[in-house]
Design a protein around this motif. Structure first.
Motif, PDB file in Angstrom:
ATOM      1  N   THR A   1       0.909  -1.084   0.175  1.00 40.53           N
ATOM      2  CA  THR A   1       0.411   0.148   0.245  1.00 40.53           C
ATOM      3  C   THR A   1       0.497   1.389   0.015  1.00 40.53           C
ATOM      4  OG1 THR A   1      -1.584  -1.002   0.677  1.00 40.53           O
ATOM      5  CG2 THR A   1      -1.908   1.152   1.115  1.00 40.53           C
ATOM      6  N   ARG A   2       0.775   1.893  -0.924  1.00 39.94           N
ATOM      7  CA  ARG A   2       1.251   3.372  -0.726  1.00 39.94           C
ATOM      8  C   ARG A   2       0.178   4.741  -0.278  1.00 39.94           C
ATOM      9  NH1 ARG A   2       4.257   4.061  -6.667  1.00 39.94           N
ATOM     10  NH2 ARG A   2       5.474   1.670  -6.416  1.00 39.94           N
ATOM     11  N   LEU A   3       0.944   5.232   0.638  1.00 40.05           N
ATOM     12  CA  LEU A   3       0.591   6.222   1.184  1.00 40.05           C
ATOM     13  C   LEU A   3       0.814   7.810   0.939  1.00 40.05           C
ATOM     14  CD1 LEU A   3      -2.298   7.681   3.566  1.00 40.05           C
ATOM     15  CD2 LEU A   3       0.300   7.428   5.392  1.00 40.05           C
ATOM     16  N   LEU A 246       3.269  10.004  -7.106  1.00 36.32           N
ATOM     17  CA  LEU A 246       3.176   8.773  -6.901  1.00 36.32           C
ATOM     18  C   LEU A 246       3.599   7.978  -7.386  1.00 36.32           C
ATOM     19  CD1 LEU A 246      -0.724   8.379  -9.038  1.00 36.32           C
ATOM     20  CD2 LEU A 246       0.024   8.482  -6.254  1.00 36.32           C
ATOM     21  N   ASP A 247       4.746   7.874  -8.113  1.00 37.70           N
ATOM     22  CA  ASP A 247       5.889   7.258  -8.564  1.00 37.70           C
ATOM     23  C   ASP A 247       6.944   6.804  -7.581  1.00 37.70           C
ATOM     24  OD1 ASP A 247       4.899   5.954 -10.877  1.00 37.70           O
ATOM     25  OD2 ASP A 247       6.158   7.476 -11.916  1.00 37.70           O
ATOM     26  N   THR A 249       6.156   7.757  -4.165  1.00 37.62           N
ATOM     27  CA  THR A 249       5.963   7.116  -2.504  1.00 37.62           C
ATOM     28  C   THR A 249       6.223   5.738  -2.758  1.00 37.62           C
ATOM     29  OG1 THR A 249       4.493   8.746  -2.945  1.00 37.62           O
ATOM     30  CG2 THR A 249       3.880   7.284  -1.132  1.00 37.62           C
ATOM     31  N   PRO A 250       6.918   5.839  -1.370  1.00 38.72           N
ATOM     32  CA  PRO A 250       7.016   4.037  -0.477  1.00 38.72           C
ATOM     33  C   PRO A 250       6.153   3.876  -0.184  1.00 38.72           C
ATOM     34  CG  PRO A 250       7.658   5.481   0.502  1.00 38.72           C
ATOM     35  CD  PRO A 250       7.663   6.413  -0.915  1.00 38.72           C
ATOM     36  N   SER A 251       6.055   1.891  -0.670  1.00 36.08           N
ATOM     37  CA  SER A 251       4.886   1.235   0.137  1.00 36.08           C
ATOM     38  C   SER A 251       5.816   0.915   1.804  1.00 36.08           C
ATOM     39  CB  SER A 251       4.850  -0.731  -0.253  1.00 36.08           C
ATOM     40  OG  SER A 251       4.683   0.125  -2.195  1.00 36.08           O
ATOM     41  N   LEU A 252       4.011   1.496   2.202  1.00 42.74           N
ATOM     42  CA  LEU A 252       4.263   0.976   3.648  1.00 42.74           C
ATOM     43  C   LEU A 252       4.872   0.128   3.675  1.00 42.74           C
ATOM     44  CD1 LEU A 252       0.475   1.821   5.449  1.00 42.74           C
ATOM     45  CD2 LEU A 252       2.730   3.237   5.350  1.00 42.74           C
ATOM     46  N   SER A 254       8.252  -0.975   4.581  1.00 37.68           N
ATOM     47  CA  SER A 254       9.698  -1.222   3.641  1.00 37.68           C
ATOM     48  C   SER A 254      10.261  -0.009   3.596  1.00 37.68           C
ATOM     49  CB  SER A 254       8.530  -0.419   1.299  1.00 37.68           C
ATOM     50  OG  SER A 254       8.602   0.407   1.539  1.00 37.68           O
TER      51      SER A 254
END
Length: 256
Positions: A1-3, A246-247, A249-252, A254
């Motif tokens: 998930t990206r936040l 968006l690109d 943004t790290p995933s939660l 990670s």
């Protein structure tokens, strides 16, 4: 998930550190104050989108302002030759400056100026004022498109220090010139699409509105505003910035 956290307004600051001493004490008695204080440091730890340059100077992040489709308005070929109708579209809270606007229009009413407001009529409503009551978004857009001038007379207040009213974008896309208070990010948003005045200054507002009593001036400024709006406040104008945000943004989980 990206936040990504969307910082649309400076609610944290307006609700906490931007208050005066007495207002701050009253706010501290409410749960909302503590929720905002809890949120403040946490927002700094995640990637953010911000709605205007003032928020960007506070939080960093990617600038994604309010947008409207360029097809939601059209460049006007001209304006009515008579004296103009001035519209305030929005919720007339105290910091919005509607009382200042009403005072200015009262001065100009003998010259034929009229005012429309999207709110219920007050007890002291004047014959030159049309109060539409609480309206829908679509009806608000119709009023903007039908007006000769849109007014954004915001006052100096904690809420307005970083507030960007979306009706500015509606007016730009519609090619409708504005008279707006030079407070917060409003000058950046209005660009060449309006005349700026000091916040709370009735006399300056009268002068600016009288200037836009000239249909040719209204048409020229409205056309400049339409160009400014299409270049900066449409989905197409912000798509590349949004995609890059968006690109990046790290995933939660990670480690970002």
């Amino acid at each position: 998930t990206r936040l990504l956290v969307d910082m649309d307004e400076a609610d944290i600051e307006a609700g906490t550190v931007w208050r005066g001493p007495l207002s701050l004490l009253r706010a501290m008695a409410g749960l909302r104050y503590w929720r905002l204080r809890f949120m403040g440091p946490r927002v700094q730890r995640v990637p953010v989108l911000v709605g205007n340059p003032i928020l960007q100077s506070m939080y960093g992040g990617s600038l994604i302002p309010h947008v409207r489709s360029a097809g939601s308005g059209e460049s006007r070929e001209g304006f009515s030759p008579g004296t103009p109708t001035v519209a305030f579209v929005g919720t007339p809270r105290p910091h919005k400056g509607v009382d200042v606007l009403r005072s200015a229009i009262s001065v100009l009413a003998p010259e034929g100026f009229r005012l429309e407001v999207t709110a219920n009529a007050p007890s002291d409503a004047m014959p030159h004022e049309l109060w539409h009551g609480v309206t829908s978004l679509n009806r608000g857009l119709e009023i903007v498109r039908g007006a000769d001038i849109v007014a954004v007379p915001s006052c100096v207040a904690p809420t307005t220090r970083a507030q960007f009213p979306v009706k500015i974008v509606d007016a730009l896309i519609a090619g409708c010139p504005m008279v707006a208070a030079a407070v917060g990010p409003i000058p950046w948003a209005v660009g060449d699409g309006g005349v700026l005045v000091p916040p709370g200054d009735v006399d300056a507002l009268v002068v600016a509105l009288r200037r836009l009593g000239d249909p040719l001036d209204r048409h020229r400024i409205g056309a400049l505003g339409r160009r400014h709006g299409c270049n900066n406040f449409t989905p197409e104008a912000v798509a590349a910035t949004f995609s890059r945000a968006l690109d990046a943004t790290p995933s939660l989980g990670s480690g970002g």
